[in-house]
Design a protein around this motif. Structure first.
Motif, mmCIF file in Angstrom:
data_model
loop_
_atom_site.group_PDB
_atom_site.id
_atom_site.type_symbol
_atom_site.label_atom_id
_atom_site.label_comp_id
_atom_site.label_asym_id
_atom_site.label_seq_id
_atom_site.Cartn_x
_atom_site.Cartn_y
_atom_site.Cartn_z
ATOM 1 N N PRO A 118 0.797 -1.241 0.000
ATOM 2 C CA PRO A 118 0.000 0.000 0.000
ATOM 3 C C PRO A 118 0.823 1.282 0.000
ATOM 4 N N CYS B 165 -0.634 4.292 -7.184
ATOM 5 C CA CYS B 165 -1.863 3.996 -6.426
ATOM 6 C C CYS B 165 -2.636 2.865 -7.089
ATOM 7 N N SER C 45 -0.607 -0.514 -6.746
ATOM 8 C CA SER C 45 -0.636 -1.137 -5.420
ATOM 9 C C SER C 45 -1.970 -1.832 -5.157
ATOM 10 N N VAL C 46 -3.072 -1.199 -5.579
ATOM 11 C CA VAL C 46 -4.398 -1.811 -5.392
ATOM 12 C C VAL C 46 -4.510 -3.102 -6.207
#
Length: 404
Positions: free
Chosen positions: A56, A264, A267-268
């Motif tokens: 994250p 972002c 990472s998700v």
């Protein structure tokens, strides 16, 4: 006769100097490669045990890496492009700061889940060490040879495939041309670096293949077909990386916004897709390919996408280990479809996709032999030859010269 003897003395005197320097380069690079590689493997293990603790934070780490390069990195941010420019005589300086920047950036990229490799790091380490020593000893007239020697040592120290490393360095600078004057010094540096890193505890990846593969015209055609597929996939990787780097710079003028927004999303997705299966080096996929674990038919394409996106936005690392994993998983898929020996064709993909993406021929053949056994040389030769021919002159190295 006296004049000829003097010329021979001058030539071989300089050559012996290069060989002596190659030994020093091999020792230094072998030590650096060993500790870089062992720490990287430990980092991979730490992240793999707790992916939700690390992945994250990939966007924040991306911001830090970009900031450090923007603020302090200077020309070191050019990475492999700078190595090629100096080796081709288009630039004169490789700053020594490149080494701590590329090592630190790569460790951070991997710890927080970025899909990247390590070969580019090792090659840059080797080239920088060789260039720095040459500069200190006032040997810059051998600049190209020193860069080749350093690249060979860097590759060999990390992967412990000294013959493949030698030919990789000889052929990668200019596709279609070998830098033969560097042959013996590069070979010496490769074996010294490989031996040094192994002595210090860096383990070599090696698999012994048991499956025999009888040759016939039909089998030749099968090898040619899979070679073409591997070539196209390697070409797709190289072309996608080039295009996406350009597009990202155009879509996101601000490098901080670019790396943060894309990271972002990465990472998700990395967490959603099997909790980090496609994060890091891809050694988990390589192990799965050769140990009979389950390989999904889409593993290779997802690893390709994650790696291209990671490297295109500013994270650090190489491309080769992800290419090994892409090739190995694709080889498993093709072997299952065509009812062929699975581990053999995983090995062929391991070598051939790497060769296609780097626009090299002998290096992938030899790395296949050094990792999986020389008795499979004919298979590696045929598959890598077709992969090389069907890569459409694409390369992950944007500064690689193409001999027309």
């Amino acid at each position: 006769m006296k004049k000829i003897l003097m010329q021979l003395k001058d030539y071989y005197g300089e050559y012996l100097l290069l060989i002596a320097l190659a030994i020093v380069i091999g020792l230094i690079v072998g030590v650096v490669d060993a500790y870089f590689g062992m720490i990287l493997l430990k980092i991979t293990e730490i992240r793999s045990l707790s992916p939700f603790l690390w992945i994250p934070f990939l966007p924040l780490v991306g911001l830090f890496i970009v900031f450090m390069y923007q603020k302090y990195g200077k020309t070191s941010s050019q990475g492999m492009g700078l190595i090629f420019e100096v080796g081709q005589g288009e630039n004169k300086v490789i700053p020594f700061r490149l080494i701590p920047f590329i090592i630190g950036g790569t460790w951070l990229t991997h710890l927080f889940g970025g899909s990247a490799g390590r070969e580019g790091v090792a090659v840059q380490i080797g080239a920088t060490v060789a260039h720095t020593l040459g500069n200190k000893l006032n040997l810059m007239k051998f600049q190209t040879l020193l860069i080749v020697i350093g690249m060979a040592a860097g590759f060999a120290g990390l992967f412990q495939t000294p013959i493949a490393a030698t030919f990789f360095a000889l052929e990668v600078m200019i596709a279609g041309k070998f830098i033969y004057p560097a042959l013996i010094p590069a070979l010496v540096a490769s074996f010294v670096a490989s031996t040094t890193s192994h002595f210090l505890g860096l383990e070599k990846f090696q698999v012994y293949l048991a499956e025999p593969f009888d040759f016939s015209l039909f089998h030749f055609l099968l090898l040619a077909i899979v070679g073409i597929i591997f070539g196209v996939v390697g070409s797709l990787f190289a072309k996608s990386l080039s295009i996406l780097k350009s597009k990202m710079a155009m879509w996101f003028k601000n490098p901080y916004r670019r790396v943060f927004i894309i990271a972002c999303g990465l990472s998700v997705l990395l967490l959603l897709l099997y909790q980090g299966r496609y994060a890091g080096l891809g050694t988990n996929l390589i192990t799965a390919s050769f140990s009979g674990q389950h390989i999904y038919s889409y593993d290779f394409i997802l690893k390709l996408i994650f790696t291209v996106c990671t490297l295109a936005v500013g994270f650090q690392g190489g491309e080769v280990t992800p290419l090994f994993s892409i090739g190995a998983t694709l080889g498993v898929v093709l072997a299952n479809i065509l009812h062929l020996p699975v581990t053999l064709f995983a090995a062929l993909g391991y070598a051939a996709v790497f060769g296609s993406a780097t626009n090299t021929l002998l290096a992938p053949i030899l790395i296949g032999c050094e990792v999986f056994g020389f008795e499979h040389f004919p298979s590696f030769f045929i598959v890598c030859a077709f992969a090389y021919f069907f890569n459409f002159n694409q390369s992950i190295y944007g500064k690689q010269q193409i001999l027309k």
